[in-house]
Design a protein around this motif. Sequence first.
Motif, short mmCIF file in Angstrom:
data_model
loop_
_atom_site.label_atom_id
_atom_site.label_comp_id
_atom_site.label_asym_id
_atom_site.label_seq_id
_atom_site.Cartn_x
_atom_site.Cartn_y
_atom_site.Cartn_z
N ARG A 143 0.85 -1.20 0.00
CA ARG A 143 0.00 0.00 0.00
C ARG A 143 0.88 1.24 0.00
NH1 ARG A 143 -1.28 -2.30 4.87
NH2 ARG A 143 -3.41 -2.65 4.14
N GLY A 144 0.35 2.31 -0.59
CA GLY A 144 1.10 3.55 -0.67
C GLY A 144 1.22 4.03 -2.11
N THR A 145 2.03 5.07 -2.30
CA THR A 145 2.22 5.66 -3.63
C THR A 145 3.44 5.04 -4.30
OG1 THR A 145 1.23 7.75 -2.93
CG2 THR A 145 2.65 7.81 -4.88
N HIS A 146 3.29 4.69 -5.57
CA HIS A 146 4.36 4.05 -6.33
C HIS A 146 4.50 4.76 -7.68
CE1 HIS A 146 4.58 0.62 -3.54
NE2 HIS A 146 3.25 0.73 -3.49
N GLN A 147 5.64 4.48 -8.36
CA GLN A 147 5.93 5.07 -9.66
C GLN A 147 6.03 3.95 -10.70
OE1 GLN A 147 6.10 8.35 -10.16
NE2 GLN A 147 5.96 8.91 -7.99
N LEU A 148 5.34 4.14 -11.81
CA LEU A 148 5.40 3.19 -12.92
C LEU A 148 6.05 3.85 -14.13
CD1 LEU A 148 1.90 1.44 -13.01
CD2 LEU A 148 4.09 0.34 -12.54
N GLN A 171 -4.32 1.19 -2.44
CA GLN A 171 -5.02 1.10 -1.17
C GLN A 171 -5.44 -0.35 -0.96
OE1 GLN A 171 -8.28 3.86 -0.83
NE2 GLN A 171 -6.94 5.66 -0.74
N ARG A 172 -4.95 -0.92 0.11
CA ARG A 172 -5.28 -2.30 0.46
C ARG A 172 -6.14 -2.27 1.72
NH1 ARG A 172 -0.09 -6.17 -0.44
NH2 ARG A 172 -1.72 -7.69 0.03
N THR A 173 -7.41 -2.61 1.59
CA THR A 173 -8.35 -2.50 2.70
C THR A 173 -8.04 -3.56 3.75
OG1 THR A 173 -10.02 -1.75 1.13
CG2 THR A 173 -10.79 -2.46 3.30
N SER A 174 -7.88 -3.12 4.98
CA SER A 174 -7.63 -4.04 6.09
C SER A 174 -8.95 -4.54 6.64
CB SER A 174 -6.84 -3.34 7.19
OG SER A 174 -7.61 -2.31 7.77
N LEU A 175 -8.90 -5.58 7.47
CA LEU A 175 -10.12 -6.11 8.07
C LEU A 175 -10.79 -5.07 8.95
CD1 LEU A 175 -9.02 -9.76 8.97
CD2 LEU A 175 -10.37 -8.99 7.02
N ALA A 176 -9.98 -4.29 9.65
CA ALA A 176 -10.57 -3.26 10.51
C ALA A 176 -11.31 -2.23 9.68
CB ALA A 176 -9.47 -2.58 11.33
N GLN A 177 -10.74 -1.87 8.52
CA GLN A 177 -11.42 -0.91 7.64
C GLN A 177 -12.70 -1.50 7.07
OE1 GLN A 177 -8.10 -0.26 5.05
NE2 GLN A 177 -7.63 1.76 5.94
N LYS A 178 -12.66 -2.78 6.74
CA LYS A 178 -13.86 -3.41 6.20
C LYS A 178 -14.96 -3.47 7.26
CE LYS A 178 -13.82 -6.76 3.37
NZ LYS A 178 -13.64 -8.08 2.72
N ARG A 179 -14.58 -3.73 8.51
CA ARG A 179 -15.59 -3.77 9.57
C ARG A 179 -16.25 -2.40 9.72
NH1 ARG A 179 -11.34 -6.52 12.54
NH2 ARG A 179 -11.67 -8.78 12.43
N GLN A 180 -15.39 -1.35 9.59
CA GLN A 180 -15.95 -0.02 9.72
C GLN A 180 -16.85 0.34 8.54
OE1 GLN A 180 -12.65 2.64 10.19
NE2 GLN A 180 -12.03 1.81 12.19
N ALA A 181 -16.47 -0.09 7.35
CA ALA A 181 -17.25 0.25 6.17
C ALA A 181 -18.52 -0.60 6.07
CB ALA A 181 -16.41 0.07 4.92
N HIS A 182 -18.38 -1.87 6.42
CA HIS A 182 -19.52 -2.79 6.32
C HIS A 182 -19.61 -3.59 7.62
CE1 HIS A 182 -19.76 -1.87 2.04
NE2 HIS A 182 -18.46 -2.10 1.97
N PRO A 183 -20.29 -3.06 8.62
CA PRO A 183 -20.39 -3.78 9.91
C PRO A 183 -20.99 -5.17 9.71
CG PRO A 183 -21.22 -1.53 10.09
CD PRO A 183 -21.02 -1.79 8.62
N CYS A 184 -20.56 -6.06 10.57
CA CYS A 184 -21.04 -7.44 10.47
C CYS A 184 -22.50 -7.52 10.89
CB CYS A 184 -20.21 -8.36 11.36
SG CYS A 184 -18.47 -8.43 10.86
N LYS A 185 -23.22 -8.36 10.13
CA LYS A 185 -24.61 -8.63 10.48
C LYS A 185 -24.70 -10.02 11.10
CE LYS A 185 -26.30 -5.72 6.71
NZ LYS A 185 -27.13 -5.65 5.47
N GLU A 186 -25.89 -10.35 11.57
CA GLU A 186 -26.07 -11.61 12.30
C GLU A 186 -25.60 -12.80 11.46
OE1 GLU A 186 -27.02 -13.87 15.61
OE2 GLU A 186 -27.05 -11.69 15.41
#
Length: 203
Positions: A143-148, A171-186
């Motif tokens: 993750r981060g800025t790169h040059q091609l 941008q590589r989404t972490s599990l913590a970010q995914k939980r925040q973006a899409h909270p777990c349902k039952e």
Amino acid sequence: MSANLDVRALLLCLLLFWILPAAADVFTYIDANGNRVFTDQPKKGAKRVEIPPTNNLNGAPPAQKAPATAKAAKPKPMFHYQLLRILVPEPDATIRSIEGNLIVTVTSEPALQDSHVYRLLLDGQPVGDSGRSPVFPLNNIDRGTHQLSVEIVDELGRVVERTPNQPFHMQRTSLAQKRQAHPCKEGDYGVRPECPLVLKPAD
């Protein structure tokens, strides 16, 4: 008188050197009158005269020098392209990938020459396999800025063309970010990796 005798002796010596065959021996001695005598007959007290090798008079042509080796062929001038650029990703693009995967696509005008290959650079270092394919799949980019940038390399290993560095952001989404973006349902507990059963709240 002595000078005349010396001149005559010298002339006689030169004449003998010219007339006598190269293989004959020449001897010299002083006769009873004090004159130096040259002869091809060995006599008592005579000294052998060393004769240098004569010139080649047999009419054979002089030895030919070996022909100079041909100079190494000069490499042909480099071919230049009118256009070389990265199509995908676009400059300053943001890539969202959990695994950090990216597919890079390049193009050139005119088309790639028969003996040329594309070479992709990530942060200034070659990445992937150089070849004629304009598509480069990349995996696990941090993750981060790169040059091609992309290069075209000819059969002699010379860089024919190269693009400027082009930035992109991974941008590589972490599990913590995914939980925040899409909270777990039952029904997600025990199914989604970011929603293990141990995190399931009590009923």
